[in-house]
Design a protein around this motif. Sequence first.
Motif: not given
Length: 116
Positions: A64, A66-67, A80-82, A95, A98, A111
Amino acid sequence: MSGRQRLAVGLTGLTVAVLAGVFCFLSWDRANQVAGIVSALVGVVALGTGVLSLISGRDGSVRVANTGPATAVGSGSHANTGLTVQGSVQGGMEVDGTAEARAKDGGRANTGYDQR
């Protein structure tokens, strides 16, 4: 369709066209012999391809990166960005990069990596 899928479809179509052309110029007995040999070879290739994909499989890794940002508002909400996974996971997890995750009014924010 991906590039590999297009290539596979194109090669399959080309092979069918070539075989159809060859069969047109052969006698029935000779065409029958060629068709039998081609069928046997295709069967062995298909079996080998299936076995290869079965034993190679996937390594189960997840990445995961670059969210964008996320915000959770309210009790029971989750931003959740992770990466969130349920239970155990086989393989590697990465990860990276994020964005910010915010929680307001009793929410949860993540994250990175969250295993439940």
